[in-house]
Scaffold this motif. Structure first.
Motif, short mmCIF file in Angstrom:
data_model
loop_
_atom_site.label_atom_id
_atom_site.label_comp_id
_atom_site.label_asym_id
_atom_site.label_seq_id
_atom_site.Cartn_x
_atom_site.Cartn_y
_atom_site.Cartn_z
N HIS A 171 0.83 -1.20 0.00
CA HIS A 171 0.00 0.00 0.00
C HIS A 171 0.87 1.26 0.00
O HIS A 171 0.53 2.26 -0.65
N GLU A 227 -1.96 4.40 -5.19
CA GLU A 227 -3.07 4.58 -6.13
C GLU A 227 -3.83 3.29 -6.41
O GLU A 227 -4.89 3.31 -7.03
N PRO A 276 -7.52 3.58 -2.08
CA PRO A 276 -6.64 4.05 -3.16
C PRO A 276 -6.79 5.56 -3.38
O PRO A 276 -7.88 6.11 -3.21
N SER A 290 -6.94 0.06 -9.25
CA SER A 290 -7.33 0.67 -7.97
C SER A 290 -8.51 -0.04 -7.33
O SER A 290 -8.90 0.28 -6.22
#
Length: 619
Positions: A437, A442, A491, A542
């Motif tokens: 992450h 994104e 995201p 995403s």
């Protein structure tokens, strides 16, 4: 109770058995001519309790050590015979070492030919033999002074053996049957007959057994030359076999087993090397049961006595089987020990975790202790371990602890793991996801392949998914389509993507289970196709959109609708499955799109395709 003789050549083993039972075990003409035991001989002594004593006469000559080993495998007790006029000789020492390596617990010391020496010579031999036995671990072995020709001491020895047989605890017979063959012959009108020892379990007339992966049937049973309906672990018997028998099989060294035990050419073992033995890396002899195999020995941890035996031909063995290693060129016994893992590993055989497991199994004395040691090291495949222990899978699972354990089951596999193991795996996975992450803010999260799920959790994929489902239920983990992510992660879309995503959602949502294709979407949004495809790919990564087909994207809620159709079909089906036509009719989306959707559900691990039918995957 089965008793084997041991000792140097011409020290009176055969004569002793004849004096005890009245049976001459030298049955071959060559044995009669040379006055020398060459083959195994067998005799029975009736008992007042109805349980006869079985005697196995083994050769004492160094040239027939292999035959001797076949005779003492699986016996309850051994009589070490030493002639009073000779004393301890080379094969006395070697036979005693072999009995020690094979784990024979009960040993009796018989000083033979006492009528040929004076009392002083006899007692010198007694002291010599007692010291030798004490050094090998039998400090309290009983001593009998006998003469088989005059009968001196024979009645006392016979009475003591019968009393010992009456007091001996019978072996448990709740394990699957394993029968060790030491002789095969044919009888006119009956066919193939084998004799040997039932090492575990019980045998009954009509029972089916496995021989080299083929099925044989017990047509009749004999024990002590009498027909019986059943025999139990620890008893010698003769089996008349039907089924997959031929001129080549079975033979001495073969096993008959109730379960199909897997073959392996690597055995991880606990090894004891005899003092002053000279080992080399060449081919040695492995004596396992009543068979002889060519083997190379690789020491894994010499200090701990751990080794791997590499065989030229695979064998079936189980944990706890005893073996002997000999040098055929020098005709000497080098050592022996116990099988720890009959399915030895190739890669990682010397890693600390592997050696720790083998060391724990070396110290274990019961299947419960083997299971407990395995659970401390990681995940335990229960069916595989059951076969290594020669137990039914259900019986092994009864030994599992009542608390602190999780059993995962999927795709025909059952694995037990401890709660600390699961917690450690979760911490490892959570760290990987957190790193992902941070590196890809994104994106919603990685797929199973991107995160290295199997390596991360150290479990086969179907079982790893079981843990994922468990963590999802606990709220630790979330999964959106193929993406795994921590619950708190969202995201971070690029500038402008949020507005465009809202426009795309407005076009996709009305389509229900059949949203517009990419070309139709580009026309509706008045966008260049190349630019739209790049955007859709970013949204897929995403987790906002899902590419179900090459030219068709779905919202996550729409994919849930596709899964709901599959679940409803399974719920309504007597067979718990459905086919493509049934899905097409239930969804109303047309044949071509149905095929694409079903292939997606297969890839996503929602369904499993078997013979034109689809089943839901557990979890």
């Amino acid at each position: 109770m089965i008793i084997a003789t041991a000792g140097h050549v011409d020290h009176g083993k055969t004569t002793l058995i004849h004096a005890l039972t009245g049976v001459d075990t030298d049955r071959l003409a060559e044995e009669k001519r040379r006055g020398l035991t060459i083959e195994l001989g067998f005799a029975w002594l009736p008992s007042e309790t109805g349980e006869p004593l079985g005697f196995i006469d083994v050769p004492g000559h160094e040239r027939f050590i292999g035959t001797m080993l076949a005779g003492v495998a699986g016996v309850d007790m051994a009589l070490l015979v030493v002639a009073a006029d000779d004393g301890v000789m080379p094969q006395t020492r070697e036979h005693l070492a072999i009995l020690q390596l094979l784990g024979v617990r009960e040993l009796g010391l018989v000083i033979s030919r006492c009528d040929l020496v004076d009392d002083a010579q006899r007692e010198r031999v007694v002291e010599q033999v007692q010291a030798l036995a004490a050094e090998a671990g039998w400090a309290n072995a009983d001593v009998w002074r006998v003469s088989s020709t005059s009968g001196q001491g024979i009645d006392a020895l016979r009475q003591a053996l019968q009393q010992q047989a009456e007091q001996r605890e019978t072996r448990p017979s709740d394990s699957p049957a394993r029968f060790m063959i030491d002789r095969r012959f044919s009888i006119a009108g009956a066919g193939c007959v084998v004799t040997g020892t039932l090492v575990s379990g019980r045998l009954q007339v009509g029972q089916k057994l496995w021989l080299h992966g083929q099925e044989v049937r017990v047509r009749s049973l004999q024990r002590a030359s009498s027909e019986v309906a059943e025999v139990h672990a620890g008893q010698r018997c003769a089996l008349n076999l039907g089924g997959a028998v031929s001129a080549d099989q079975p033979q001495r060294g073969d096993w008959l087993s109730e379960q199909v035990l897997p073959l392996s050419d690597r055995l991880d073992v606990s090894l004891t090397q005899l003092p002053e033995s000279h080992w080399h890396r060449g081919v040695l002899q492995l004596h396992l049961g009543t068979a002889i195999h060519s083997v190379r020995v690789v020491l894994l941890d010499e200090a701990a006595g751990l080794a791997q035996l590499m065989l030229e031909q695979p064998v079936s063995a189980v944990w706890g089987d005893r073996f002997i290693i000999r040098d055929p060129a020098a005709n000497t016994t080098l050592g022996g020990g116990r099988v720890l893992d009959p399915q030895g590993v190739g890669r990682g055989r010397s890693k600390p975790q592997r050696l720790a497991l083998l060391a724990a199994w070396s110290n274990a004395s019961t299947p419960s202790e083997v299971l407990a040691a395995a659970l401390q090291q990681g995940a335990v495949a229960l069916p595989e371990l059951a076969l290594k222990l020669n137990l039914p899978a259900e019986q092994l699972e009864q030994l599992l602890p009542d608390a602190g354990l999780i059993v995962l089951a999927a795709a025909g596999q059952r694995v037990a793991v401890t709660e600390p193991f699961c917690e450690a795996r979760w911490q490892h996975l959570a760290e990987r996801l957190a790193d992902w992450h941070q590196q890809h803010p994104e994106l919603l999260g990685p797929g199973e392949g991107q995160i290295g799920l199997v390596g991360c959790l150290q479990l086969p994929l179907p079982l790893a998914r079981q843990l994922l489902q468990r963590w999802q239920t606990e709220g630790r983990l979330q999964r959106t389509a193929w993406a795994l992510h921590l619950p708190e992660h969202q995201p971070q879309l690029q500038v402008g993507d949020t507005e465009l995503l809202a426009r795309v959602v407005a076009e996709l949502a009305p389509g229900g289970l059949r949203p517009p294709i990419v070309g139709e979407l580009a026309t509706a949004l008045e966008m260049e196709l190349v630019a739209l495809k790049a955007f859709l790919l970013r949204m897929q990564r995403s987790g906002e959109l899902i590419a179900v087909a090459p030219n068709r994207y779905y919202l996550p809620s729409q994919v849930e609708g596709l899964v709901a159709v599959a679940r409803q079909l399974v719920a309504d089906s007597p067979s718990g499955s459905f086919n493509a036509a049934q899905y097409r009719d239930a969804s109303g989306i047309g044949r071509n799109l149905t095929i694409q959707i079903l292939e997606y559900l297969d890839r996503a691990g929602v369904t499993r395709f078997v013979r034109e039918q689809r089943f839901l995957v557990a979890g």
